[in-house]
Design an enzyme around this catalytic site. Structure first.
Site, PDB file in Angstrom:
ATOM      1  N   THR A 149       0.824  -1.197   0.000  1.00 28.81           N
ATOM      2  CA  THR A 149       0.000   0.000   0.000  1.00 28.81           C
ATOM      3  C   THR A 149       0.867   1.260   0.000  1.00 28.81           C
ATOM      4  OG1 THR A 149      -1.874   1.055   1.120  1.00 28.81           O
ATOM      5  CG2 THR A 149      -0.191   0.034   2.521  1.00 28.81           C
ATOM      6  N   PHE A 171      -2.294   4.537  -5.190  1.00 31.88           N
ATOM      7  CA  PHE A 171      -3.253   5.474  -4.597  1.00 31.88           C
ATOM      8  C   PHE A 171      -3.641   6.565  -5.589  1.00 31.88           C
ATOM      9  CE2 PHE A 171      -3.205   5.147   0.312  1.00 31.88           C
ATOM     10  CZ  PHE A 171      -3.310   3.774   0.245  1.00 31.88           C
TER      11      PHE A 171
END
Length: 313
Positions: A149, A171
């Site tokens: 992430t 993202f």
């Protein structure tokens, strides 16, 4: 057929939430959580009893161990609703600590397995730092699958692919935020929308690179600001979407076209990055450097707030 159902025809839809009571209405295959989402959930009256019950069951144990029990308890509830996988995140304060990340990841998996959940249904979330990526490479060799992430740069994606991690989460929205803020008054929302959105372009490049070079790591666009970003990435392996945006997709019956397709992926030259090259490439990308640091700080702050709630429970 609504847009959410159309999207599911060529992209795996994942719910981005710790609120497992909302999940069933959208029928996602997987779900992702992070410290901020869990913190938000445990402060809700719907989930406060679950927090207290879990803390009471493990009172007297070290704080970090109780935190992991809380995270896994939410994961277990989510897995009662989704048929696929849940992502559970290692404490962001360990983002530059490979050894510490490995220990927490193994404990999280052990807690799931003790509850009867096979490790194939869990993805361990780690920050896409060099240390996080190397920890993920070791975990993958043990059969513990990972979701990398806080990914903002092409270099991070390349390193994750070389580490053979299961999945990455670029993202989109936070990339968009940076470029919009950087442009200031000159930002043109219409011109920078859809396939021209800087976050969408980043994921499109990564998707094309992985497909062209046979990299099996799954690409999951994350952190969306509007459904236009989601529509422009239709066809991506997975998209993790907040309940609000899932509801918007569900409410629209407009036709949704597939945009990303392995057969149409643009050519991207092969890249190899050792640690020095990775760190230099990341340093050269001001957006990625700033957003990675900011993301770790924000997740660490929320992890600290969760610690405090648990201590007070």
């Amino acid at each position: 057929m609504n847009q959410l159902d159309q999207l599911k025809a060529f992209t795996t839809v994942v719910a981005d939430t710790g609120n497992f009571l909302q999940l069933a209405q959208f029928a996602p295959r997987d779900a992702t959580t992070n410290p901020s989402l869990i913190l938000k959930a445990v402060q809700s009256p719907d989930y406060a009893p679950l927090l207290k019950e879990t803390v009471n069951a493990h009172r007297g144990k070290p704080l970090d161990e109780i935190v992991d029990h809380v995270l896994v308890r939410f994961g277990l509830e989510i897995l009662k609703v989704v048929p696929g996988r849940v992502s559970t995140e290692v404490d962001a304060r360990l983002s530059f600590d490979k050894v510490g990340s490995l220990a927490r990841a193994r404990r999280i998996i052990a807690l799931y397995e003790a509850a009867g959940i096979k490790r194939e249904r869990v993805l361990i979330k780690l920050a896409s730092t060099w240390e996080g990526i190397q920890a993920a490479a070791e975990l993958e060799r043990e059969g513990i699958h990972c979701n990398l992430t806080l990914l903002f740069a092409f270099a991070q994606a390349v390193a994750c692919g070389e580490a053979k991690v299961q999945l990455i989460s670029p993202f989109v929205g936070r990339i968009y935020d940076w470029y919009k803020k950087s442009a200031g008054a000159s930002w043109d929302e219409v011109r920078e929308a859809g396939v021209n959105d800087p976050g969408v372009k980043s994921v499109t490049q990564i998707y094309a690179y992985f497909k062209q070079h046979g990299i099996r790591t799954e690409v999951m666009g994350a952190s969306f600001r509007n459904i236009g970003q989601i529509q422009a990435l239709a066809g991506c392996d997975l998209l993790t979407i907040s309940p609000d945006l899932l509801a918007q997709l569900q409410a629209s019956d407009a036709k949704l076209e597939r945009v990303l397709d392995p057969a149409k992926a643009a050519a991207v030259p092969a890249v190899h990055l050792d640690e020095a090259a990775f760190r230099f490439a990341l340093n050269e990308d001001a957006m990625a450097t700033e957003k990675l640091a900011e993301g770790i700080r924000l997740f660490a702050i929320d992890a600290g707030k969760l610690d405090k709630l648990i201590q007070e429970a």
